[in-house]
Design a protein around this motif. Structure first.
Motif, short mmCIF file in Angstrom:
data_model
loop_
_atom_site.label_atom_id
_atom_site.label_comp_id
_atom_site.label_asym_id
_atom_site.label_seq_id
_atom_site.Cartn_x
_atom_site.Cartn_y
_atom_site.Cartn_z
N THR A 1 0.84 -1.20 0.00
CA THR A 1 0.00 0.00 0.00
C THR A 1 0.87 1.25 0.00
N ILE A 2 1.93 1.24 0.78
CA ILE A 2 2.86 2.37 0.82
C ILE A 2 3.51 2.57 -0.55
N ILE A 3 3.96 1.49 -1.16
CA ILE A 3 4.60 1.58 -2.48
C ILE A 3 3.61 2.11 -3.51
N GLU A 4 2.36 1.61 -3.44
CA GLU A 4 1.33 2.09 -4.37
C GLU A 4 1.08 3.59 -4.17
N TRP A 5 0.97 4.02 -2.93
CA TRP A 5 0.73 5.44 -2.64
C TRP A 5 1.87 6.30 -3.17
N LEU A 6 3.10 5.86 -2.94
CA LEU A 6 4.27 6.65 -3.31
C LEU A 6 4.49 6.70 -4.82
N THR A 7 4.26 5.58 -5.50
CA THR A 7 4.67 5.46 -6.91
C THR A 7 3.54 5.32 -7.91
N PRO B 1 3.77 9.04 -9.65
CA PRO B 1 4.43 9.48 -8.41
C PRO B 1 3.50 10.44 -7.66
N ASN B 2 3.30 10.17 -6.40
CA ASN B 2 2.36 10.96 -5.61
C ASN B 2 2.93 12.35 -5.33
N PRO B 3 2.19 13.41 -5.70
CA PRO B 3 2.70 14.76 -5.44
C PRO B 3 2.86 15.05 -3.95
N ASP B 4 2.12 14.33 -3.10
CA ASP B 4 2.22 14.54 -1.66
C ASP B 4 3.48 13.92 -1.05
N ARG B 5 4.30 13.25 -1.87
CA ARG B 5 5.53 12.67 -1.33
C ARG B 5 6.47 13.76 -0.82
N ALA B 6 6.29 14.98 -1.32
CA ALA B 6 7.11 16.10 -0.85
C ALA B 6 6.80 16.44 0.62
N LEU B 7 5.69 15.92 1.15
CA LEU B 7 5.34 16.14 2.55
C LEU B 7 6.12 15.22 3.49
N ILE B 8 6.86 14.27 2.92
CA ILE B 8 7.63 13.32 3.73
C ILE B 8 8.89 14.04 4.21
N THR B 9 9.00 14.14 5.52
CA THR B 9 10.17 14.79 6.11
C THR B 9 10.69 13.92 7.24
N GLY B 10 11.87 14.24 7.69
CA GLY B 10 12.45 13.51 8.80
C GLY B 10 13.81 12.96 8.44
N GLU C 1 -2.95 6.13 8.02
CA GLU C 1 -3.44 7.43 7.55
C GLU C 1 -2.34 8.49 7.66
N LYS C 2 -1.54 8.41 8.72
CA LYS C 2 -0.46 9.37 8.92
C LYS C 2 0.69 9.08 7.98
N ILE C 3 1.00 7.80 7.79
CA ILE C 3 2.09 7.43 6.87
C ILE C 3 1.77 7.92 5.47
N LEU C 4 0.50 7.78 5.06
CA LEU C 4 0.09 8.17 3.71
C LEU C 4 -0.29 9.64 3.62
N ARG C 5 0.04 10.38 4.66
CA ARG C 5 -0.17 11.83 4.68
C ARG C 5 -1.61 12.21 4.35
N SER C 6 -2.58 11.43 4.90
CA SER C 6 -4.00 11.68 4.64
C SER C 6 -4.56 12.64 5.66
#
Length: 116
Positions: free
Chosen positions: A34-40, A67-76, A111-116
């Motif tokens: 699911t994470i891979i699908e969300w990201l790519t 590619p998910n445009p929300d991937r730019a929200l991934i920080t850390g 939900e948090k991992i997928l930035r929902s």
């Protein structure tokens, strides 16, 4: 030089490690997918093809369907490096995936991992 080795590594050779990391912490392969699908944007069939073809990381991300445009929200931080500060685009994509898998293994809600 080290980055080049990562790029040419088969995604299929690393994928089982993502799954093992998640399962060791009580999460599932389905959640990793699911994470891979969300990201790519790879669906189940697309991911299976990538794994069967032993695509390298460069191809895996270059050929990602959506590619998910929300991937730019991934920080850390991953491996001591701030994900949002990684300048090389392909390495940043790899670190995004690493960060999401780390969050999954740490028990974060999907939900948090997928930035929902």
């Amino acid at each position: 030089m080290a980055a080049h080795r990562i790029y040419s590594m088969s995604f299929a050779s690393v994928y089982p490690h993502y799954v093992a990391k998640a399962e060791k912490k009580g999460r599932t392969k389905a959640e990793v997918d699911t994470i891979i699908e969300w990201l790519t944007g790879y669906d189940r069939a697309g991911l299976k093809t990538v794994l069967d073809d032993k695509s390298d990381f460069e191809s895996f991300f270059a050929e990602a369907p959506r590619p998910n445009p929300d991937r730019a929200l991934i920080t850390g931080v991953v491996c001591g490096v701030r994900v949002e500060e990684v300048e090389e685009p392909l390495m940043r994509e790899i670190r995004y995936l690493d960060k999401l898998i780390d969050e999954l293994a740490r028990g974060k809600a999907m939900e948090k991992i997928l930035r929902s």
